[in-house]
Scaffold this motif. Structure first.
Motif, PDB file in Angstrom:
ATOM      1  N   ALA A   1       0.840  -1.198   0.000  1.00  0.00           N
ATOM      2  CA  ALA A   1       0.000   0.000   0.000  1.00  0.00           C
ATOM      3  C   ALA A   1       0.872   1.243   0.000  1.00  0.00           C
ATOM      4  O   ALA A   1       2.082   1.184   0.244  1.00  0.00           O
ATOM      5  N   THR A   2       0.244   2.379  -0.250  1.00  0.00           N
ATOM      6  CA  THR A   2       0.963   3.650  -0.277  1.00  0.00           C
ATOM      7  C   THR A   2       0.982   4.282   1.112  1.00  0.00           C
ATOM      8  O   THR A   2       0.223   3.894   2.004  1.00  0.00           O
ATOM      9  N   THR A   3       1.825   5.274   1.256  1.00  0.00           N
ATOM     10  CA  THR A   3       2.024   5.920   2.566  1.00  0.00           C
ATOM     11  C   THR A   3       1.076   7.095   2.789  1.00  0.00           C
ATOM     12  O   THR A   3       1.274   7.892   3.697  1.00  0.00           O
ATOM     13  N   THR A   4       0.043   7.206   1.996  1.00  0.00           N
ATOM     14  CA  THR A   4      -0.828   8.381   2.064  1.00  0.00           C
ATOM     15  C   THR A   4      -1.874   8.276   3.164  1.00  0.00           C
ATOM     16  O   THR A   4      -2.271   7.170   3.563  1.00  0.00           O
ATOM     17  N   GLY A   5      -2.322   9.440   3.655  1.00  0.00           N
ATOM     18  CA  GLY A   5      -3.447   9.511   4.580  1.00  0.00           C
ATOM     19  C   GLY A   5      -3.299   8.628   5.803  1.00  0.00           C
ATOM     20  O   GLY A   5      -2.267   8.613   6.469  1.00  0.00           O
ATOM     21  N   GLY A   6      -4.370   7.868   6.102  1.00  0.00           N
ATOM     22  CA  GLY A   6      -4.378   7.028   7.291  1.00  0.00           C
ATOM     23  C   GLY A   6      -3.829   5.635   7.083  1.00  0.00           C
ATOM     24  O   GLY A   6      -3.825   4.827   8.021  1.00  0.00           O
ATOM     25  N   ILE A   7      -3.344   5.324   5.874  1.00  0.00           N
ATOM     26  CA  ILE A   7      -2.869   3.960   5.597  1.00  0.00           C
ATOM     27  C   ILE A   7      -1.762   3.524   6.556  1.00  0.00           C
ATOM     28  O   ILE A   7      -1.791   2.390   7.059  1.00  0.00           O
ATOM     29  N   PRO A   8      -0.756   4.383   6.873  1.00  0.00           N
ATOM     30  CA  PRO A   8       0.285   3.942   7.813  1.00  0.00           C
ATOM     31  C   PRO A   8      -0.244   3.674   9.222  1.00  0.00           C
ATOM     32  O   PRO A   8       0.479   3.054  10.015  1.00  0.00           O
TER      33      PRO A   8
END
Length: 376
Positions: free
Chosen positions: A288-295
């Motif tokens: 997944a990407t490091t954007t928004g709430g993903i981390p």
């Protein structure tokens, strides 16, 4: 506690699933709930059985007729809390409450599931001033609201939840047979609406790189939206017709996750990403990407790999690494399931939501005034 929930969307996405999980979950805990939903929407269809359901949705954001009908319902039903789950629902609820002549009006709680800045307009400022508390799906969203001028005291982070038992009992689907895929081909999946911020064009670009190293890999994108023609052209241009398949909207999304070997979220912006929770509950490793709430969901190197948005090469490298290492896939999938059980269960989400209701019911109005427009 009696809560009335509003969701005006016609389509079915992660937000509508969270509405259903919330309404059904609160009811199972002994709380009275009612749902106001779009008359022709997917949410109404899925919520038909065993729910107090009111088919109502505004035609425009400032639909006075729909708001008037809702105000009459509120006067008749007298809920303890009104919970609006989408922006049009917030506007309709705000109008309905402003029309009410009741001295004791129920507090308005609003879910915020997208990491988009609030619009700097008079309508937006008015609408969000009606909200007593924003329930944010991630801390990234909460911080964005505060940056946009919403007082921190009117915001709280409640991560979304997954019904783990429902995932456990979902029957697996045989995608190899259904989509005529090679028998042993590994499947890399993506589940999201086909809209620009979900970034599927980067998923396709990564797929073009992956098949050079793992020739039998197959990529399945489940979802519908405006970008379907553009994605079809992109797939043809890369000659990936046999490798990348657009599966359309799937009502059996939980079963679909069980058919994937890897789940990929290619979003450019993302509030939290409930499909990540589904993948973790299905014990699937994630890229997944490091954007928004993903981390806040994916632990890099533990439950999956995180890459920068739009970095097709990094996404492809992470996918290849997982495809070539079945043991790593297994370890990351099990770590994701454990994390889902610990932090992202529906039970935890319901408990925290009820705490918000109870607090707001006792102290509905925060003294700080909204200063929307701090950002343009």
């Amino acid at each position: 506690m009696f809560s009335l929930h509003i969701d005006t969307a016609r389509t079915w996405r992660g937000g509508q699933n969270q509405v259903l999980v919330t309404v059904l979950g609160l009811r199972s805990l002994g709380h009275r709930t009612m749902l106001v939903a779009h008359p022709g929407g997917e949410l109404r269809q899925r919520a038909q059985e065993g729910l107090d359901l009111i088919p109502l949705a505004p035609r425009t954001e400032m639909d006075l007729n729909a708001a008037w009908r809702l105000s009459r319902l509120l006067k008749q039903l007298k809920p303890d809390i009104v919970h609006a789950h989408d922006p049009h629902g917030v506007a309709m609820a705000g109008l309905a409450l402003s029309m009410s002549t009741q001295l004791a009006k129920p507090p308005l709680v609003a879910s915020r599931r997208v990491d988009f800045h609030l619009r700097n307009s008079s309508l937006s400022r008015w609408k969000y001033r009606q909200v007593d508390c924003f329930i944010c799906a991630s801390e990234a969203i909460r911080q964005m609201l505060v940056a946009d001028g919403v007082p921190a005291a009117r915001t709280v982070t409640v991560h979304e939840g997954i019904d783990l038992e429902r995932m456990a009992t979902a029957p697996p689907v045989n995608l190899h047979e259904e989509l005529f895929l090679p028998h042993q081909a590994p499947i890399v999946g993506n589940v999201a609406a086909l809209v620009p911020h979900k970034g599927q064009r980067h998923f396709v670009e990564a797929a073009a790189l992956v098949v050079r190293k793992v020739a039998d890999a197959r990529f399945v994108i489940a979802g519908e939206g405006e970008l379907r023609p553009a994605l079809e052209r992109q797939i043809r241009e890369h000659r990936l017709e046999k490798h990348v398949l657009l599966a359309g909207f799937r009502p059996d999304v939980l079963s679909l996750h069980k058919a994937f070997d890897i789940f990929v979220m290619s979003s450019i912006t993302e509030g939290l990403g409930t499909s990540l929770l589904d993948a973790m509950a299905a014990a699937r490793p994630i890229v997944a990407t490091t954007t928004g709430g993903i981390p806040e969901v994916v632990v890099d190197g533990v439950t999956g790999f995180l890459v920068a948005p739009r970095d097709d090469a990094a996404m492809a490298a992470a996918i290849v690494k997982l495809l070539k290492d079945p043991d790593l896939r297994q370890r990351m999938g099990q770590a994701g399931l454990a994390r889902a059980r610990e932090l992202f269960s529906a039970e935890r989400m319901l408990k925290e939501t009820l705490k918000v209701y109870q607090r707001v019911a006792l102290h509905p109005h925060v003294e700080d005034d909204l200063e929307l427009g701090a950002r343009s």
